[in-house]
Design an enzyme around this catalytic site. Structure first.
Site, PDB file in Angstrom:
ATOM      1  N   ASP A   1       0.823  -1.202   0.000  1.00 42.11           N
ATOM      2  CA  ASP A   1       0.000   0.000   0.000  1.00 42.11           C
ATOM      3  C   ASP A   1       0.861   1.256   0.000  1.00 42.11           C
ATOM      4  OD1 ASP A   1       0.945  -0.502   2.585  1.00 42.11           O
ATOM      5  OD2 ASP A   1      -0.991  -0.275   3.584  1.00 42.11           O
TER       6      ASP A   1
ATOM      7  N   ASP B   1       6.834   3.808   3.302  1.00 45.22           N
ATOM      8  CA  ASP B   1       6.968   4.839   4.339  1.00 45.22           C
ATOM      9  C   ASP B   1       8.445   4.879   4.744  1.00 45.22           C
ATOM     10  OD1 ASP B   1       5.869   6.715   6.204  1.00 45.22           O
ATOM     11  OD2 ASP B   1       5.768   5.190   7.732  1.00 45.22           O
TER      12      ASP B   1
ATOM     13  N   ARG C   1     -10.242   0.664   6.353  1.00 41.96           N
ATOM     14  CA  ARG C   1      -9.722   0.034   5.130  1.00 41.96           C
ATOM     15  C   ARG C   1     -10.755   0.017   4.013  1.00 41.96           C
ATOM     16  NH1 ARG C   1      -4.761  -2.256   6.628  1.00 41.96           N
ATOM     17  NH2 ARG C   1      -4.613  -3.068   8.734  1.00 41.96           N
TER      18      ARG C   1
HETATM   19  P1  IMP Z   1       7.333   1.085   6.487  1.00 39.87           P
HETATM   20  O1  IMP Z   1       7.874  -0.244   6.910  1.00 39.87           O
HETATM   21  O2  IMP Z   1       7.666   2.180   7.469  1.00 39.87           O
HETATM   22  O3  IMP Z   1       7.697   1.480   5.053  1.00 39.87           O
HETATM   23  O4  IMP Z   1       5.767   1.039   6.589  1.00 39.87           O
HETATM   24  C1  IMP Z   1       5.116   0.118   5.904  1.00 39.87           C
HETATM   25  C2  IMP Z   1       3.753  -0.202   6.418  1.00 39.87           C
HETATM   26  O5  IMP Z   1       3.264   0.681   7.435  1.00 39.87           O
HETATM   27  C3  IMP Z   1       2.856  -0.017   5.239  1.00 39.87           C
HETATM   28  O6  IMP Z   1       2.804  -1.204   4.465  1.00 39.87           O
HETATM   29  C4  IMP Z   1       1.539   0.313   5.885  1.00 39.87           C
HETATM   30  O7  IMP Z   1       0.844  -0.875   6.173  1.00 39.87           O
HETATM   31  C5  IMP Z   1       1.920   1.030   7.159  1.00 39.87           C
HETATM   32  N1  IMP Z   1       1.831   2.503   6.972  1.00 39.87           N
HETATM   33  C6  IMP Z   1       2.816   3.387   6.739  1.00 39.87           C
HETATM   34  N2  IMP Z   1       2.352   4.644   6.623  1.00 39.87           N
HETATM   35  C7  IMP Z   1       1.010   4.539   6.800  1.00 39.87           C
HETATM   36  C8  IMP Z   1      -0.070   5.506   6.785  1.00 39.87           C
HETATM   37  O8  IMP Z   1       0.078   6.715   6.570  1.00 39.87           O
HETATM   38  N3  IMP Z   1      -1.305   4.990   7.017  1.00 39.87           N
HETATM   39  C9  IMP Z   1      -1.564   3.666   7.242  1.00 39.87           C
HETATM   40  N4  IMP Z   1      -0.598   2.747   7.246  1.00 39.87           N
HETATM   41  C10 IMP Z   1       0.679   3.177   7.023  1.00 39.87           C
HETATM   42 MG    MG Z   2       1.555  -2.741   5.116  1.00 32.66          MG
END
Ligand code: IMP
Ligand code: MG
Length: 184
Positions: free
Chosen positions: A103, A106, A168
């Site tokens: 999705d 981040d 969701r």
């Molecule tokens: P990362 O490992 O920090 O890149 O984050 C990955 C996961 O965190 C994503 O696959 C999302 O499921 C969740 N995530 C990150 N940012 C958001 C947001 O703004 N809203 C909801 N879920 C998020």
């Molecule tokens: Mg995720």
């Protein structure tokens, strides 16, 4: 009883924008993967809506599998930095051209973890497709080949993305009101 829409302060990406962009991404993927052994891997739970629309815009032969990870915990808006694999793939990836579908990119911790996990299983290639990217938060050296939309550093929900496992089902991507998450 209030609706999930009541907790949204701003619609960031509309249903129509998502529909158009998903079609464009499908065409790019078709071009790149023609004649290849494409396996899409959806990252649960956040990617389930995006991947289901994306595959219907892909006309190449492909298979679909899922992994589930968690890094947030309930009520979180920040990654814990510690990724857990909750569900592994059902199929082998050996010799396959993998497209990891998530999705949002981040911090990049989740995709970095998954790429390291999968590359030792000898796939033919690994690329990443994300609906959203928050470049200001990126901590890992991950570059997604396909990005739907680049967004500012705001906590967003909808179209598969959740907070506390809710929201969701919203058909668009919206910013969650600060009053909902500020005290957690
Ligand atoms: P990362 O490992 O920090 O890149 O984050 C990955 C996961 O965190 C994503 O696959 C999302 O499921 C969740 N995530 C990150 N940012 C958001 C947001 O703004 N809203 C909801 N879920 C998020
Ligand atoms: Mg995720």
């Amino acid at each position: 009883m209030s609706l999930p829409d009541d907790d949204i302060s701003e619609v960031l990406v509309s249903q129509d924008d998502i529909r158009k962009r998903t079609k464009e991404l499908g065409s790019e993927i078709n071009k790149h993967y023609s004649g290849k052994d494409l396996m899409l891997i959806g990252v649960l739970r956040g990617a389930f809506v995006f991947i289901s629309d994306l595959i219907r815009n892909i006309s190449s032969r492909c298979i679909v599998d899922f992994v589930a990870t968690s890094s947030y915990g309930l009520n979180g808006t920040k990654s814990s930095g510690n990724v857990k694999l909750l569900k592994d793939l059902s199929d082998s990836v050996k010799g396959k051209d993998l497209l990891l579908v998530d999705d949002i990119l981040d911090s990049g911790t989740t995709l970095d973890f998954l790429i390291n996990l999968l590359k030792v299983r000898e796939p033919s290639s690994i690329n990443v497709c994300v609906l959203l990217s928050k470049p200001s938060k990126l901590k890992k050296n991950i570059s997604a080949k396909y990005v739907g939309f680049t967004i500012p550093d705001k906590f967003v929900v909808g179209y598969g993305l959740g907070y506390n496992e809710e929201y969701r089902n919203l058909p668009y991507v919206g910013v969650l009101k600060e009053s909902i998450w500020a005290n957690n």
